[in-house]
Structure formats: structure tokens, C-alpha cells
Design an enzyme around this catalytic site. Structure first.
Site, PDB file in Angstrom:
ATOM      1  N   CYS A   1       4.123   6.664  10.375  1.00 22.90           N
ATOM      2  CA  CYS A   1       5.332   7.213   9.764  1.00 22.90           C
ATOM      3  C   CYS A   1       5.868   8.390  10.583  1.00 22.90           C
ATOM      4  O   CYS A   1       6.420   8.187  11.648  1.00 22.90           O
ATOM      5  CB  CYS A   1       5.058   7.582   8.300  1.00 22.90           C
ATOM      6  SG  CYS A   1       6.562   7.881   7.358  1.00 22.90           S
TER       7      CYS A   1
ATOM      8  N   HIS B   1       2.338   2.888   5.730  1.00 20.79           N
ATOM      9  CA  HIS B   1       1.144   3.747   5.647  1.00 20.79           C
ATOM     10  C   HIS B   1      -0.127   2.933   5.395  1.00 20.79           C
ATOM     11  O   HIS B   1      -0.483   2.695   4.238  1.00 20.79           O
ATOM     12  CB  HIS B   1       1.321   4.753   4.504  1.00 20.79           C
ATOM     13  CG  HIS B   1       2.280   5.845   4.810  1.00 20.79           C
ATOM     14  ND1 HIS B   1       1.889   7.060   5.348  1.00 20.79           N
ATOM     15  CD2 HIS B   1       3.624   5.911   4.666  1.00 20.79           C
ATOM     16  CE1 HIS B   1       2.963   7.829   5.513  1.00 20.79           C
ATOM     17  NE2 HIS B   1       4.034   7.159   5.106  1.00 20.79           N
TER      18      HIS B   1
ATOM     19  N   GLU C   1      -3.115   3.956   5.678  1.00 24.66           N
ATOM     20  CA  GLU C   1      -4.155   4.802   5.066  1.00 24.66           C
ATOM     21  C   GLU C   1      -4.022   4.843   3.540  1.00 24.66           C
ATOM     22  O   GLU C   1      -4.933   5.298   2.857  1.00 24.66           O
ATOM     23  CB  GLU C   1      -4.102   6.221   5.673  1.00 24.66           C
ATOM     24  CG  GLU C   1      -3.038   7.158   5.131  1.00 24.66           C
ATOM     25  CD  GLU C   1      -1.633   6.896   5.686  1.00 24.66           C
ATOM     26  OE1 GLU C   1      -1.424   5.847   6.332  1.00 24.66           O
ATOM     27  OE2 GLU C   1      -0.737   7.733   5.459  1.00 24.66           O
TER      28      GLU C   1
END
Lengths: 262, 168
Positions: A96, A226, A228
Site C-alpha cells: 500500500c 494488504h 498482512e
């Protein structure tokens, strides 16, 4: 067995560093979150790490443009070291805001050139967009992608996005031809079945629906979504995942840890 | 004192302008046909034109999608002398059918963008004490009455408690 060391570079406004640390630790790595001022004071410290990460967030408040101030700072203060690290073939990921930094610094798509030739601009929707999207993993199309981060992923995965400036564009048509030719396009926004998506599954207007790219060698990977935030199935809105426990984001981090351990 | 304006290059979407146009329509105002947005920065201090150009080109402009214009301003006067265009034709800037609304923070209000800007200027290697201000400029196309412009400025584009508008 050698422990893989991950450097997560942080600064004012970074806010996905803890989640990213957690994702890498889940994959067996040892992680240090290092402030850029610390790294600038001891530049060669960067070479102590096996993986370099530019996490998500809103560095310097996204002032001027997302990722711009940090990319300038890195280029001016750590440019030599970061380029050398990138060309060494060690894995680098920008998520990002981190992707915006990589692109504006010029580390993507070509770290040898190390010059900005593309950008991530304001979403076509004109506003910040936050939702889950589908991504077509381009490694399954035509030649196998060289991206070391996305091995073993299914044709379509789902990840969350949260950005206001995610429209991947360039001035040149040749630029996109080269990306395609070199299999550097890693993820495209798609519908659930891998087809053409509609709003809000694609909200930023990225050229060719690009959501993530890598360099030719495949060690540097930048993406707007994302990973994660989807390392456990529990994090998915429908609790989907693999082995009834993990999310597909984990595979991305695991790939890099495994690669660095070879 | 220099003013730097960051403009979207022709051929690229001015998303923020389009979003503002949509908001204007939401206010029930129908005679605005197009809005273009650009960022404004004022750099003040012992700084040369060449240094200002470095700030504009290396920091404030996205080389892919944007151009910059640098104008020299004196402290009190708003009249401008166009000093430098980066690949912008002067004719592109002059269109009798638009009005302009500028929005700036009032003196004394914390301007966090300018604080980031001052830090970023130092990162460029320009180690001079400068002051900076960040603002917004909206070009509104169409035949628009002054009272409508004031409404758009105060109801939509500015928080009048902390920001001031210049309409012309």
C-alpha cells in the site's frame, strides 16, 4: 536452521508495521521495526537483514502525495544502500503506502534504472476506498511470473484494500507492454471468478486493473492490497482460507521467508 | 516569496476536481460545468528561484501526472508574475469562462502539510530556514454568480472557522 531477519522500515505515519511484523513472525522470521532515522545513522545495518519491508500507513500524513516525502527521504539519504540491497536479489516488499514509496522512489519497476517512470495517483472514485477485493494472480497466465512472493497461490485470491491513491498509471503505452512482456504484473483486480470486476471491486481506475507488480528478477514486489491483514482465515469476512486456519496473505510472506532461507 | 501551483497534466483525470463537481451538484447548484483542482504552496525565506524549482520538480510534482508553475509574489500583493512553467502552455491557464476559489489556513492555525513540507525540503539538501503554506485552488467553469461562488467556498470547500477563501 538459519533464522531469517526481516527489517520493517517505519517512520511518522506508518501504521501497518505491527501487523506486518506479526505476519512475518507467523512464518518463522525474526523481525525488527527500525525507524528511518536509526537506519540513516547506521546505513550499512540494512545489509544485516534478509528481507526489507515498506509497510502500509500514511507516512508524513500523505502530505504532498502518498509516499512522496518518504520516497524522497530514502532516495536522498539511503539511495545507494537501498539500490544495492535491491540488486543483491534479496526480497523487498512494499504494501500500500510502501508500494507508493517503491514506485515514487523508482525501485519499481526497474531498480537498475532507479527512476520514477510510473505512479500511483488518486482513485478514479475521487475518495478513499476500503473494502475486500478479488485479485487474479497473473502467474497462472502465460509464462510463469518470476515473482518469488506469489508462488503457490490459487488463480484468484481475496485481500482487503484501503487507499485513496491506488491508480497505477504511466505516461507511456510501451511501459505496460514491457510489464506484460516481462511478466511483471503480479495481481490484477478481478471479479470472484477472475473476470472483469465492477465497482467497488475495482475503484481506483488502475491501468489494466493492476494491483501489484514486481521487478524483472521477481525479488521486489509492490501491491496496493494488504496481505498482512489476511494471514488467518478468521480475518476474512466469510472466514475462508486454507487448511481451515490460514489466509492467503500468509502464503505471500511464507514464500519470501522460504526464499531467503534457501 | 514564491508560490508553486501543481497542475494535473492534460490527458490525466483530475479526480479531486470531479469529486468536488459532484459535491457542488449535491448542493443543488447546476451551472458549474467542470471543476479542476490544483495544490498551492507558498515558500518564503532566504531561498533562490533555482532552489524553489528543485522543490517544485523533485518534491511537489508527480512527474508522471503533474506540472508545476512557479510565481514570484510579494508579501502583500496578490498580483502574480508568472515566472516559470514546466511544460504548461500559458494559453492553457487562461480561460475567461472560469472562476477561482483558493482556500488557505488562517494565520495562526496549524498547517501540518507545511510542516511536512519544511521537513521534506531539508531532506532535499536545502538547509535553509523557510516558512511554508499549503493551500487549495479550484477552477470552476461555467457562468457562475459571485453569490454562488461564495456559497460553494464557504459551504463546501472551506471550514471558515480555520480557513479563509479568496474568490476571483
Amino acid at each position: 536452521m538459519k533464522k531469517i531477519k526481516v527489517l520493517i522500515l517505519r517512520t511518522a505515519g506508518t501504521n501497518c508495521d505491527y501487523e506486518t511484523q506479526s505476519a512475518f513472525e507467523l512464518c518463522g522470521a525474526v523481525v525488527e521495526r527500525v525507524h528511518i532515522n536509526t537506519l540513516v545513522e547506521e546505513k550499512d545495518k540494512i545489509f544485516e537483514y534478509d528481507i526489507l519491508t515498506f509497510p502500509g500507513g500514511f507516512t508524513y500524513g500523505d502530505d504532498v502525495a502518498s509516499g512522496k516525502i518518504l520516497s524522497n527521504e530514502i532516495k536522498n539519504k539511503l539511495g545507494y544502500e537501498v539500490k544495492k540491497y535491491a540488486l543483491s536479489g534479496r526480497p523487498i516488499i512494499g504494501i500500500c503506502n510502501g508500494f507508493q514509496v517503491l514506485v515514487k522512489m523508482g525501485l519499481l519497476p526497474d531498480p537498475e534504472l532507479f527512476k520514477q517512470i510510473s505512479t500511483l495517483s488518486y482513485n478514479d472514485s475521487g475518495r478513499f476506498e476500503c473494502c475486500w477485493v478479488y485479485l487474479k494472480t497473473e502467474k497462472k497466465i502465460g509464462s510463469e511470473s518470476s515473482c518469488i512472493w506469489t508462488k503457490n497461490l490459487p488463480d484468484v485470491i481475496s485481500l482487503p484494500v484501503a487507499h485513496g491513491e491506488g491508480k497505477f498509471i504511466s505516461e507511456s503505452k510501451d511501459f505496460f507492454e514491457d510489464l506484460n512482456k516481462n511478466n511483471q504484473i503480479v495481481f490484477r483486480y478481478s471479479s470472484k471468478d477472475g473476470g472483469e470486476p465492477e465497482y467497488p471491486l475495482v475503484s481506483n481506475g488502475s491501468t489494466e486493473r493492476i494491483a501489484g507488480i514486481c521487478n524483472k528478477k521477481g525479488n521486489i514486489f509492490g501491491l496496493m492490497p494488504h496481505p498482512e491483514r489476511y494471514v488467518f482465515a478468521l480475518q476474512h469476512p466469510a472466514k475462508e482460507g486454507f487448511n481451515s486456519k490460514y489466509g492467503w496473505g500468509k502464503v505471500i510472506f511464507q514464500n519470501a521467508v522460504d526464499f531467503a532461507g534457501q | 516569496m514564491f508560490e508553486i501551483e501543481i497542475l494535473t497534466k492534460k490527458g490525466f483525470k483530475n479526480s479531486r476536481g470531479e469529486h468536488v463537481l459532484s459535491d457542488i451538484c449535491g448542493l443543488g447548484i447546476e451551472n458549474v460545468t467542470k471543476v479542476e483542482y490544483s495544490s498551492l504552496y507558498i515558500i518564503d525565506g532566504d531561498i533562490s528561484f533555482a532552489e524553489t524549482e528543485t522543490i517544485a520538480s523533485d518534491l511537489l510534482t508527480d512527474k508522471i501526472t503533474e506540472n508545476y508553475v512557479i510565481r514570484q509574489r510579494d508579501a502583500e500583493c496578490l498580483s502574480e508574475v508568472i515566472s516559470k512553467f514546466s511544460d504548461v502552455k500559458e494559453a492553457d491557464m487562461i480561460n475567461p469562462n472560469f472562476s477561482v476559489i483558493e482556500v488557505w489556513y488562517k494565520d495562526g492555525v496549524t498547517d501540518i502539510v507545511s510542516e511536512s513540507l519544511i521537513k521534506a525540503v531539508k531532506d532535499l539538501g536545502i538547509a535553509k530556514e523557510i516558512k511554508a503554506k499549503a493551500g487549495h485552488k479550484y477552477y470552476l467553469y461555467g457562468e457562475i454568480f459571485r453569490v454562488t461562488l461564495d456559497t460553494i467556498a464557504t459551504k463546501l470547500l472551506a471550514n471558515v472557522l480555520i480557513q479563509e477563501c479568496k474568490v476571483y
